[in-house]
Design an enzyme around this catalytic site. Structure first.
Site, short mmCIF file in Angstrom:
data_model
loop_
_atom_site.label_atom_id
_atom_site.label_comp_id
_atom_site.label_asym_id
_atom_site.label_seq_id
_atom_site.Cartn_x
_atom_site.Cartn_y
_atom_site.Cartn_z
N ASP A 108 12.98 57.89 -3.33
CA ASP A 108 13.23 57.67 -4.75
C ASP A 108 14.37 58.55 -5.27
OD1 ASP A 108 12.92 56.55 -7.23
OD2 ASP A 108 11.11 57.69 -7.75
N GLU A 111 17.41 58.32 -4.54
CA GLU A 111 18.41 57.47 -3.88
C GLU A 111 19.78 57.54 -4.52
OE1 GLU A 111 16.54 56.47 -6.27
OE2 GLU A 111 17.96 55.37 -7.52
N LYS A 120 7.55 54.06 -6.79
CA LYS A 120 7.23 54.57 -8.13
C LYS A 120 5.90 53.95 -8.60
CE LYS A 120 11.99 55.02 -9.90
NZ LYS A 120 12.02 56.45 -10.25
N LYS A 150 26.80 55.32 -10.36
CA LYS A 150 25.58 54.91 -9.67
C LYS A 150 25.25 53.47 -10.07
CE LYS A 150 20.56 55.86 -9.45
NZ LYS A 150 19.46 56.80 -9.80
N ARG A 174 21.65 60.02 -5.58
CA ARG A 174 22.56 61.01 -5.01
C ARG A 174 23.08 60.57 -3.64
NH1 ARG A 174 17.97 65.45 -5.51
NH2 ARG A 174 17.43 63.93 -7.12
N ASP A 189 15.56 50.07 -9.08
CA ASP A 189 15.03 51.24 -8.38
C ASP A 189 13.51 51.21 -8.39
OD1 ASP A 189 14.57 53.65 -7.18
OD2 ASP A 189 15.23 54.89 -8.88
N ASP A 199 19.08 51.15 -13.87
CA ASP A 199 19.53 52.25 -13.01
C ASP A 199 20.97 52.05 -12.51
OD1 ASP A 199 18.79 54.76 -12.16
OD2 ASP A 199 17.97 54.07 -10.25
N1 BES Z 1 16.58 56.42 -11.37
C1 BES Z 1 15.75 57.57 -11.27
C2 BES Z 1 15.93 58.53 -12.43
C3 BES Z 1 15.43 58.07 -13.76
C4 BES Z 1 14.11 58.28 -14.13
C5 BES Z 1 16.29 57.45 -14.65
C6 BES Z 1 13.67 57.85 -15.36
C7 BES Z 1 15.84 57.01 -15.87
C8 BES Z 1 14.52 57.22 -16.23
C9 BES Z 1 16.06 58.30 -9.98
O1 BES Z 1 16.51 57.54 -8.92
C10 BES Z 1 14.81 58.96 -9.55
O2 BES Z 1 13.90 58.28 -9.23
N2 BES Z 1 14.82 60.28 -9.57
C11 BES Z 1 13.68 61.03 -9.20
C12 BES Z 1 14.15 62.12 -8.28
C13 BES Z 1 13.04 62.81 -7.54
C14 BES Z 1 12.33 61.84 -6.62
C15 BES Z 1 13.63 63.96 -6.75
C16 BES Z 1 13.09 61.64 -10.46
O3 BES Z 1 13.84 62.03 -11.34
O4 BES Z 1 11.88 61.66 -10.56
ZN ZN Z 2 17.42 55.77 -9.38
MN MN Z 3 14.92 56.71 -7.77
#
Ligand code: BES
Ligand code: ZN
Ligand code: MN
Length: 505
Positions: A349, A351, A279, A267, A353, A272, A290
């Site tokens: 968010d 993104e 966010k 990834k 996957r 992000d 990220d």
């Molecule tokens: N990059 C984030 C995951 C993340 C969060 C990595 C905190 C490191 C620290 C990812 O893209 C994300 O935002 N995931 C969301 C998914 C949700 C919207 C289904 C999450 O984990 O909140």
């Molecule tokens: Zn992310």
């Molecule tokens: Mn995200």
């Protein structure tokens, strides 16, 4: 005022050199590595050389609070002779983990010095000696754009000796290369996103490919559109800085059609924001990291030829910047991924996957490897499951692959914990509109992994969700405050074992 050049500089690492016997002329600082079992055997000779009873010194230091736990240090000045300082450094129980920590402590106290002569226990095994060298490199890590008091430079050279006539430079060299993969991944992830974007990452990969004997191909936004990379394009659409798909190929010398073939998919979200599903401020800070997975894939590929990895490896980095704007993708959009599978977007968010799905589908359709491993800071939920800086999440459709990766994680000091992929939860990512939905209620890390699983086809597949080990809260162990570059050491360690794919399939 002169503007700082933003040209990326590859790291100048400390030299880590083995010295058979005791050096006749050592550095001005001598380090004695002390385990729970006491002083190294060579401490007697070293003490005679220095005119100090090191046994007595250790007793005095212990009486005033020093204990040889990993990373502990005590300094003793010498007022005559060419050696001006003796440092005791604790090696704890002498495990790889503790010696890596001791190596990092040596690097930290060595900052600003040209050279350290370091006395270690005689007969320390290869794995532990290597871990010590990894620690010296990782503990040297710096990244600063400070123009005032930028800090001391990296120690120039750490010379290791156990007093014996053994020749062990090759073990240290391997440790330095593994440490370097961690350093590079950490440097990529630490670089602020006003400097790095997908095209920047592609240039870094191209430079490294040229210097480390890899083939490279980069897809720009036009080529991505022509080839149908709908996930990467959708996520990248909101940014003025277009997405890239990067492919790096390593083929070992003497490879045949029977040489096992591994694909790594990383990834590479260079920032992000969450996109239109923006966010909150607190959640956005640190999202320059990220692209940790993609950076780790690049750093890993760059080490394989030097370390003689026995398998063919392709690294695929799915890189985009996730921004909100008038051209951004929307919740409710339906994306068509590489190869045709569709996804309904419910949260922009989620993104990671979406971009990884394209990479996995490309690997299955075009490369047909024996094994696929993807690596990402995919979910915040994995931090809830596994806490901070202890375990990364491991998901796998093949038990031998899971075991091989978990073993490599233990050796490398990047531990993994296996998580389940229950078919019962697949209904959570179902939608009448498309083949799956990108976000849902329930166990967030598991549903993200189940989403990806559908793109891996029948190929043995593992997914590393490393958000839980991607950020260190302080300078501790072999880490520095901030990005850890998680995964590079574990992947490099795994792919340079004699049979990375043993038992798989
Ligand atoms: N990059 C984030 C995951 C993340 C969060 C990595 C905190 C490191 C620290 C990812 O893209 C994300 O935002 N995931 C969301 C998914 C949700 C919207 C289904 C999450 O984990 O909140
Ligand atoms: Zn992310
Ligand atoms: Mn995200």
């Amino acid at each position: 005022m002169a503007r700082r050049s933003s040209k990326f500089e590859f790291p100048t690492l400390p030299a880590v050199a083995w010295q058979p016997g005791l050096p006749v002329h050592g550095a001005a600082t001598w380090v004695i590595v002390v385990g729970e079992g006491g002083l190294p055997a060579a401490a007697k000779d070293a003490g005679e050389r220095l005119g100090v009873d090191l046994g007595r010194l250790l007793e005095v230091q212990q009486a005033t609070g020093f204990s040889p736990t990993a990373g502990a240090t005590a300094a003793y000045p010498l007022l005559t002779g060419e050696v001006t300082e003796i440092l005791l450094v604790g090696a704890g129980d002498g495990s790889g983990k503790d010696l890596r920590h001791a190596g990092a402590a040596i690097a930290r106290i060595g900052r600003g010095k040209d050279e350290l002569t370091t006395v270690v226990a005689e007969g320390i095994d290869d794995a532990r000696l290597q871990a010590l060298a990894e620690g010296v490199v990782l503990g040297s890590f710096t990244y600063t754009l400070k123009t005032v008091d930028p800090g001391k430079p990296v120690v120039g050279r750490v010379t290791l000796t156990d007093g014996s006539e053994a020749e062990r430079q090759a073990v240290l060299d391997r440790g330095v290369v593994i440490g370097r993969t961690g350093w590079l991944a950490r440097q990529f992830a630490t670089t602020p996103s006003n400097e790095k974007d997908p095209a920047w990452l592609a240039v870094r990969a191209t430079e490294l490919a040229a210097s480390t004997g890899l083939e490279v191909r980069v897809w720009d936004e036009k080529q991505l559109a022509a080839d149908g990379f709908g996930g990467i394009l959708a996520v990248g659409k909101g940014s003025a800085r277009p997405p890239r798909f990067i492919r790096l190929d390593y083929v070992p010398d003497g490879a045949t059609k029977d040489t096992p073939y591994v694909v790594l998919v990383g990834k590479g979200i260079t920032y992000d924001t969450g996109g239109l599903s923006l966010k909150p401020r607190e959640g956005m800070v640190s999202m320059k990291r990220d692209m940790t997975g993609g950076g780790s894939v690049i750093a890993t590929l760059a080490a394989l030829r030097e370390l003689g990895a026995p398998v063919k490896v392709t690294g695929l980095i799915c890189s985009a910047e996730n921004m909100p704007s008038g051209t951004a993708y929307r919740p409710d959009d339906v994306i068509r991924h590489y190869g045709g599978r569709t996804t309904e977007v419910k949260n922009t968010d989620a993104e990671g996957r979406l971009v990884l799905a394209d990479g996995l589908a490309y690997a299955v359709k075009e490369l047909k490897p024996d094994v696929i491993v993807d690596i990402a800071t995919l979910t915040g939920a994995i931090k809830v499951s596994l806490g901070s800086m202890l375990y990364g999440g491991l998901f796998a459709t093949d038990d031998a692959l899971a075991d091989n990766l978990a073993d490599a994680g233990r050796v490398a000091g990047e531990q993994l914990w296996r998580m389940p992929l229950p078919a019962e939860y697949e209904e959570l990512i179902a939608t009448p509109i498309a083949d799956s939905v990108n976000s849902s209620k329930g166990p967030g890390s598991i549903t993200a992994a189940l989403f990806l699983k559908a793109f891996a086809g029948d190929i043995p597949w593992a997914h590393l969700d490393l958000s839980s080990i991607a950020e260190s809260p302080a300078d501790r162990l072999e880490y520095s405050l901030g990005a850890t570059g998680a995964g590079a050491r574990l992947l490099t360690t795994w792919l340079t074992t004699p049979t990375p794919t043993s038992g798989v399939g």
